[in-house]
Design an enzyme around this catalytic site. Sequence first.
Site, PDB file in Angstrom:
ATOM      1  N   GLY A  10      -9.528  32.906 -31.623  1.00 36.45           N
ATOM      2  CA  GLY A  10      -9.284  31.594 -32.224  1.00 36.45           C
ATOM      3  C   GLY A  10      -9.140  31.701 -33.738  1.00 36.45           C
ATOM      4  N   VAL A  22      -8.547  41.986 -48.144  1.00 37.68           N
ATOM      5  CA  VAL A  22      -8.273  43.319 -47.578  1.00 37.68           C
ATOM      6  C   VAL A  22      -7.097  43.952 -48.307  1.00 37.68           C
ATOM      7  CG1 VAL A  22      -7.373  44.505 -45.516  1.00 37.68           C
ATOM      8  CG2 VAL A  22      -9.263  42.861 -45.283  1.00 37.68           C
ATOM      9  N   VAL A  23      -6.008  43.172 -48.448  1.00 38.37           N
ATOM     10  CA  VAL A  23      -4.790  43.725 -49.063  1.00 38.37           C
ATOM     11  C   VAL A  23      -5.044  44.083 -50.530  1.00 38.37           C
ATOM     12  CG1 VAL A  23      -2.393  43.213 -49.720  1.00 38.37           C
ATOM     13  CG2 VAL A  23      -3.253  42.528 -47.455  1.00 38.37           C
ATOM     14  N   ARG A  78      -4.839  35.637 -27.893  1.00 36.68           N
ATOM     15  CA  ARG A  78      -5.802  36.283 -26.993  1.00 36.68           C
ATOM     16  C   ARG A  78      -4.924  37.044 -25.995  1.00 36.68           C
ATOM     17  NH1 ARG A  78     -10.475  33.176 -28.338  1.00 36.68           N
ATOM     18  NH2 ARG A  78     -10.063  30.959 -28.632  1.00 36.68           N
ATOM     19  N   GLY A 108     -13.598  37.236 -33.617  1.00 37.26           N
ATOM     20  CA  GLY A 108     -14.934  36.974 -33.071  1.00 37.26           C
ATOM     21  C   GLY A 108     -15.356  38.024 -32.055  1.00 37.26           C
ATOM     22  N   ASP A 109     -16.252  37.644 -31.144  1.00 37.60           N
ATOM     23  CA  ASP A 109     -16.824  38.629 -30.215  1.00 37.60           C
ATOM     24  C   ASP A 109     -15.761  39.295 -29.349  1.00 37.60           C
ATOM     25  OD1 ASP A 109     -16.466  36.186 -28.887  1.00 37.60           O
ATOM     26  OD2 ASP A 109     -18.024  36.625 -27.418  1.00 37.60           O
ATOM     27  N   GLY A 110     -14.759  38.537 -28.907  1.00 43.54           N
ATOM     28  CA  GLY A 110     -13.695  39.129 -28.076  1.00 43.54           C
ATOM     29  C   GLY A 110     -12.948  40.211 -28.836  1.00 43.54           C
ATOM     30  N   THR A 132     -14.660  33.483 -37.158  1.00 45.36           N
ATOM     31  CA  THR A 132     -14.751  32.542 -36.033  1.00 45.36           C
ATOM     32  C   THR A 132     -15.547  31.331 -36.493  1.00 45.36           C
ATOM     33  OG1 THR A 132     -15.794  32.118 -33.877  1.00 45.36           O
ATOM     34  CG2 THR A 132     -16.698  33.938 -35.133  1.00 45.36           C
ATOM     35  N   ASP A 134     -17.453  29.655 -34.683  1.00 49.53           N
ATOM     36  CA  ASP A 134     -18.636  29.474 -33.826  1.00 49.53           C
ATOM     37  C   ASP A 134     -19.971  29.914 -34.438  1.00 49.53           C
ATOM     38  OD1 ASP A 134     -16.833  28.548 -32.004  1.00 49.53           O
ATOM     39  OD2 ASP A 134     -16.960  30.259 -30.650  1.00 49.53           O
ATOM     40  N   ASP A 136     -21.517  32.636 -33.937  1.00 52.99           N
ATOM     41  CA  ASP A 136     -22.296  33.107 -32.785  1.00 52.99           C
ATOM     42  C   ASP A 136     -22.473  34.623 -32.765  1.00 52.99           C
ATOM     43  OD1 ASP A 136     -19.634  33.668 -32.360  1.00 52.99           O
ATOM     44  OD2 ASP A 136     -19.607  33.036 -30.271  1.00 52.99           O
ATOM     45  N   ARG A 169     -23.064   0.199 -32.479  1.00 52.10           N
ATOM     46  CA  ARG A 169     -22.743   1.015 -31.307  1.00 52.10           C
ATOM     47  C   ARG A 169     -23.341   2.414 -31.403  1.00 52.10           C
ATOM     48  NH1 ARG A 169     -16.283   0.317 -31.154  1.00 52.10           N
ATOM     49  NH2 ARG A 169     -16.205  -1.611 -29.971  1.00 52.10           N
ATOM     50  N   ARG A 178     -18.093  26.720 -28.047  1.00 49.22           N
ATOM     51  CA  ARG A 178     -18.134  27.449 -26.785  1.00 49.22           C
ATOM     52  C   ARG A 178     -19.540  27.612 -26.225  1.00 49.22           C
ATOM     53  NH1 ARG A 178     -13.541  31.782 -26.404  1.00 49.22           N
ATOM     54  NH2 ARG A 178     -14.586  32.606 -28.225  1.00 49.22           N
ATOM     55  N   GLU A 194     -28.764  11.291 -34.690  1.00 45.43           N
ATOM     56  CA  GLU A 194     -30.093  11.110 -34.100  1.00 45.43           C
ATOM     57  C   GLU A 194     -30.417  12.191 -33.079  1.00 45.43           C
ATOM     58  OE1 GLU A 194     -28.083   8.614 -34.906  1.00 45.43           O
ATOM     59  OE2 GLU A 194     -29.409   7.603 -36.335  1.00 45.43           O
ATOM     60  N   GLN A 261     -11.267  20.932 -35.646  1.00 49.91           N
ATOM     61  CA  GLN A 261     -12.246  21.691 -36.439  1.00 49.91           C
ATOM     62  C   GLN A 261     -11.759  23.082 -36.817  1.00 49.91           C
ATOM     63  OE1 GLN A 261     -16.201  20.940 -34.051  1.00 49.91           O
ATOM     64  NE2 GLN A 261     -14.355  20.507 -32.899  1.00 49.91           N
ATOM     65  N   ARG A 262     -10.679  23.546 -36.245  1.00 50.71           N
ATOM     66  CA  ARG A 262     -10.262  24.928 -36.481  1.00 50.71           C
ATOM     67  C   ARG A 262      -9.340  25.081 -37.685  1.00 50.71           C
ATOM     68  NH1 ARG A 262     -10.014  27.652 -31.134  1.00 50.71           N
ATOM     69  NH2 ARG A 262      -7.908  28.281 -31.620  1.00 50.71           N
TER      70      ARG A 262
HETATM   71  O1  F6P Z   1     -14.172  30.684 -30.470  1.00 52.32           O
HETATM   72  C1  F6P Z   1     -13.590  29.682 -31.205  1.00 52.32           C
HETATM   73  C2  F6P Z   1     -13.273  28.468 -30.352  1.00 52.32           C
HETATM   74  O2  F6P Z   1     -12.751  27.482 -31.190  1.00 52.32           O
HETATM   75  C3  F6P Z   1     -14.413  27.918 -29.524  1.00 52.32           C
HETATM   76  O3  F6P Z   1     -15.294  27.137 -30.277  1.00 52.32           O
HETATM   77  C4  F6P Z   1     -13.661  27.162 -28.469  1.00 52.32           C
HETATM   78  O4  F6P Z   1     -14.422  27.006 -27.303  1.00 52.32           O
HETATM   79  C5  F6P Z   1     -12.479  28.059 -28.213  1.00 52.32           C
HETATM   80  O5  F6P Z   1     -12.279  28.796 -29.389  1.00 52.32           O
HETATM   81  C6  F6P Z   1     -11.209  27.322 -27.830  1.00 52.32           C
HETATM   82  O6  F6P Z   1     -10.209  28.249 -27.590  1.00 52.32           O
HETATM   83  P1  F6P Z   1      -8.657  27.909 -27.460  1.00 52.32           P
HETATM   84  O7  F6P Z   1      -8.109  27.660 -28.819  1.00 52.32           O
HETATM   85  O8  F6P Z   1      -8.075  29.112 -26.818  1.00 52.32           O
HETATM   86  O9  F6P Z   1      -8.556  26.665 -26.611  1.00 52.32           O
END
Ligand code: F6P
Length: 329
Positions: A10, A22-23, A78, A108-110, A132, A134, A136, A169, A178, A194, A261-262
């Site tokens: 992601g 890096v560059v 991916r 990220g982890d992948g 990432t 996340d 995580d 409301r 994730r 809350e 959020q990305r």
């Molecule tokens: O790992 C980053 C992330 O944004 C997660 O928070 C989310 O679950 C996932 O990627 C969504 O992936 P995609 O963009 O493939 O739908």
Amino acid sequence: MRIGVFCSGGDAPGMNACLRAVVRSAKAAGHDVVGIHRGYQGLLNEDFYINADGEPLMKLRSVSNLAKLGGTILHTSRSEEFRTDAGQKKAAGILQKHRIDALIPIGGDGSFRGAVALSRYYDGQVIGCPGTIDNDLLGTDYTIGFATAVETAVEALDRLRDTADSHERMFLVEVMGRHSGYIGLYTALAGGAEVAAIPETPTDTAHIIRQLQLLKARGKTSIMIVVAEGDETGGAVVLNEQLKQGGCPFQTRVLTLGHLQRGGTPVAADRVLAARLGDFAVRSILDGRTGAMTGLIHGNLVLTPFADSFAGHRPVPEALLRLLETLAY
Ligand code: F6P
């Protein structure tokens, strides 16, 4: 030396700032950088960044004005093909064919699981940067992109609070993450929510309803509940239904923030982190290091073996969970 760099998984705000670091750091030390498009899949397709002079190299001016740019100019993906043994062997062969001595995956982890798999066939050095939203990964206090994702979610929460207050409301806001509650917890705390429903803690509907009744009795007229997408309830829509059926004392509305959020301009904290980790990745390679992720722990630059970076679930700080509960009253 020829250093390859790519983004994978992601996208995260700050990936471009990391690429720039890096560059520039590699060029400052007299080395060449090969940009690889679309992560591991791009590597398999020999899909390289081509500069203004038509060469497959990243130059100093290839990364001009990148620190403030969201997403990644190298694109990301991916890859299913790279998950196979044949794909990993092929990728290593391509790196050797193009004389790429070292590789910097930003992801990220992948991406780091991929780096471990690749290293079975590739004898070059591999040093990763944690990119990432996340947060995580073990081996760094914060990942590149997390601070911006939280900022974006908090801005959404602030706006929704206005409407929640006006209409008296309750809003349930679903955030990404994730398997991790980091974005959820930080967003809830910063946005004055809350309740945070996150995967690290059990989400007890009956308990939340009792809490809501208490808050109403104490004079609260608007409520924000932040729900992590990985919460065991299944997310904000499901939790909303459960709360309504259980007798929720507020009128409710649900919003899923999702990929909002990305993207976006990285906040300064992400840009600085990206600059430091990108530069550190290059320096680590020049020091002969390999098989590890760069990170910043308590202000110190550190390397963590890839396998350790995704070895376990990163716990959210207990103290922040308690603080959220205290401040909600
Ligand atoms: O790992 C980053 C992330 O944004 C997660 O928070 C989310 O679950 C996932 O990627 C969504 O992936 P995609 O963009 O493939 O739908």
